[in-house]
Scaffold this motif. Structure first.
Motif, short mmCIF file in Angstrom:
data_model
loop_
_atom_site.label_atom_id
_atom_site.label_comp_id
_atom_site.label_asym_id
_atom_site.label_seq_id
_atom_site.Cartn_x
_atom_site.Cartn_y
_atom_site.Cartn_z
N GLU A 22 -9.08 29.77 12.45
CA GLU A 22 -8.63 29.25 13.75
C GLU A 22 -9.73 28.37 14.33
O GLU A 22 -10.91 28.69 14.21
N ASP A 29 -7.53 26.80 22.10
CA ASP A 29 -7.10 27.27 20.79
C ASP A 29 -6.09 26.30 20.18
O ASP A 29 -5.07 25.98 20.81
N HIS A 32 -3.20 29.48 15.26
CA HIS A 32 -3.57 30.28 14.10
C HIS A 32 -3.16 29.57 12.80
O HIS A 32 -1.99 29.21 12.64
N SER A 256 -8.88 33.52 23.28
CA SER A 256 -7.69 32.97 22.66
C SER A 256 -6.59 32.78 23.69
O SER A 256 -6.42 33.60 24.60
#
Length: 311
Positions: A22, A29, A32, A256
Motif C-alpha cells: 500500500e 492512502d 490496497h 489509513s
C-alpha cells in the motif's frame, strides 16, 4: 556444524516474508494493492545476481490481476510504503506482522525512470537510491522502526527530478542469517508512479542485478555481535542539493483511510472538457463519486473494485 545465526534463520523461515502492498501520497492512502506489483507469497530472494531482485515476480509469481494503476505523485511529496506479512493487510493477532522481529536489517527505496510504468519488462532499468534506513548508534535497525510504525516507512520523492513515469522499488533486507552468503534475505516490490512537476536533474544510477555483491559488508554480515556501524548496500542516497541526504524520517505516519485517493490528480497540459477526467486521473470505483468520462483518447480502465483510472 550450523551457526546460531543459520539455525535461527531456519527456525524462522516460515515467518520470513513481508510484502509492500500500500502506498500513501502526502498522507493519502492510494488503495490496497493499487499500483503495486505484489506476489501472493513473498518468499526471500537470496541470490543478489538474480533478475528476481529487480521487482520480484519470478520465483514469487505476481498476484493476479496485476494492478494497471499508475499512482500520481507530485515531485517533492512525502510517500509512505506500508508492509505486511500477508496480502490480507494488518493483523494484530499475527506475531510476524508486518514481519518477524528477528528479521533485522535495512529498509531502502529506489526510483527508475521508465517509458511505461505498467510494462512488466524491468531488465536494464537504471535505478537511483532516494532513501535508506540502516542501523543507528543503539544498534536498532530500519526493520525495528518499520515494526514500531506498524509496517509503515516514509520518505520524500526528490523535488528536482524530471516529470514522467517511474517505478518505485522499496526493499527490506533481513540479516538474521547473513553471516555467510547466500544468507541475507531480500524482499522487494515495485510501485508504478506518474511523477509530476519536478525539474531536470538526472541522478547517477545503478543496475539490478549488479548494485549488490554477495561479499558486500551490508549483505554478508554477522549481526549477533556489537556493531559500531553498518554499511547499507548499494549507492549513496541521491540528494537534489548534491550534499548529504537527510537522515531517515521518524515522523508520525498517516492513518489509513478507505479507498484510493481522489484528491491528487496530475495536471493536464491542456484544459479538459467539463466533467471529463485527465490522463492518469481516477474515473471509477465503489466509493468514487466524481466524473467517469475520460478525456480523449483515454479510456477508463478498472484496476480494482475501488479504483479505475484513465489510461
Amino acid at each position: 556444524m550450523r551457526t546460531f545465526a543459520s539455525l535461527l534463520a531456519l527456525a524462522t523461515s516460515a515467518l520470513a516474508h513481508s510484502i509492500f502492498q500500500e502506498l500513501y501520497v502526502n498522507g493519502v492512502d492510494q488503495g490496497h494493492l493499487t499500483g503495486i506489483r505484489v506476489p501472493d507469497y513473498d518468499g526471500p530472494i537470496t541470490d543478489v545476481t538474480s533478475n528476481d531482485v529487480i521487482c520480484n515476480g519470478g520465483i514469487n509469481p505476481y498476484h493476479q490481476p496485476i494492478s494497471t494503476a499508475v499512482i500520481p505523485v507530485p515531485a517533492g511529496s512525502q510517500v509512505t510504503a506500508e508492509w505486511h506479512h500477508t496480502l490480507s493487510g494488518a493483523d494484530p493477532s499475527d506475531s510476524a506482522d508486518p514481519i518477524d522481529p528477528s528479521h533485522k536489517g535495512p529498509v531502502i527505496a529506489y526510483l527508475a525512470k521508465v517509458d511505461n510504468a505498467t510494462s512488466l519488462s524491468v531488465t536494464g532499468l537504471k535505478w537511483f537510491k532516494i532513501w535508506e534506513d540502516g542501523m543507528d548508534s543503539s544498534q536498532k535497525w530500519g526493520v525495528d522502526r518499520l515494526i514500531a510504525n506498524k509496517g509503515k516507512v516514509s520518505f520524500t520523492i526528490p523535488s528536482c527530478i524530471a516529470a514522467g513515469q517511474y517505478l518505485l522499488r522499496v526493499e527490506l533486507i533481513a540479516l538474521h542469517g547473513a553471516s555467510s552468503y547466500p544468507g541475507a534475505q531480500l524482499y522487494m516490490e515495485c510501485a508504478q508512479l506518474q511523477i509530476t512537476g519536478g525539474g531536470s536533474t538526472q541522478p547517477a544510477t545503478v543496475s539490478f542485478p549488479g548494485a549488490y555483491s554477495g561479499s558486500d559488508p551490508g549483505i554478508k554480515i554477522n549481526i549477533y555481535q556489537t556493531l559500531k556501524s553498518y554499511t547499507v548496500p548499494g549507492p549513496s542516497v541521491f540528494s537534489c542539493n548534491g550534499g548529504s541526504a537527510p537522515a531517515p524520517t521518524t515522523t508520525a505516519v498517516p492513518t489509513s483511510v478507505p479507498g484510493p485517493s481522489t484528491t491528487v490528480v496530475p495536471p493536464s497540459t491542456t484544459s479538459s472538457p467539463a466533467g471529463s477526467v485527465a490522463h492518469f486521473g481516477q474515473c471509477g470505483g465503489l466509493t468514487y463519486t466524481g466524473p467517469t468520462a475520460c478525456e480523449s483518447p483515454f479510456t477508463c480502465v478498472k484496476s480494482s473494485d475501488y479504483y479505475s483510472q484513465c489510461l
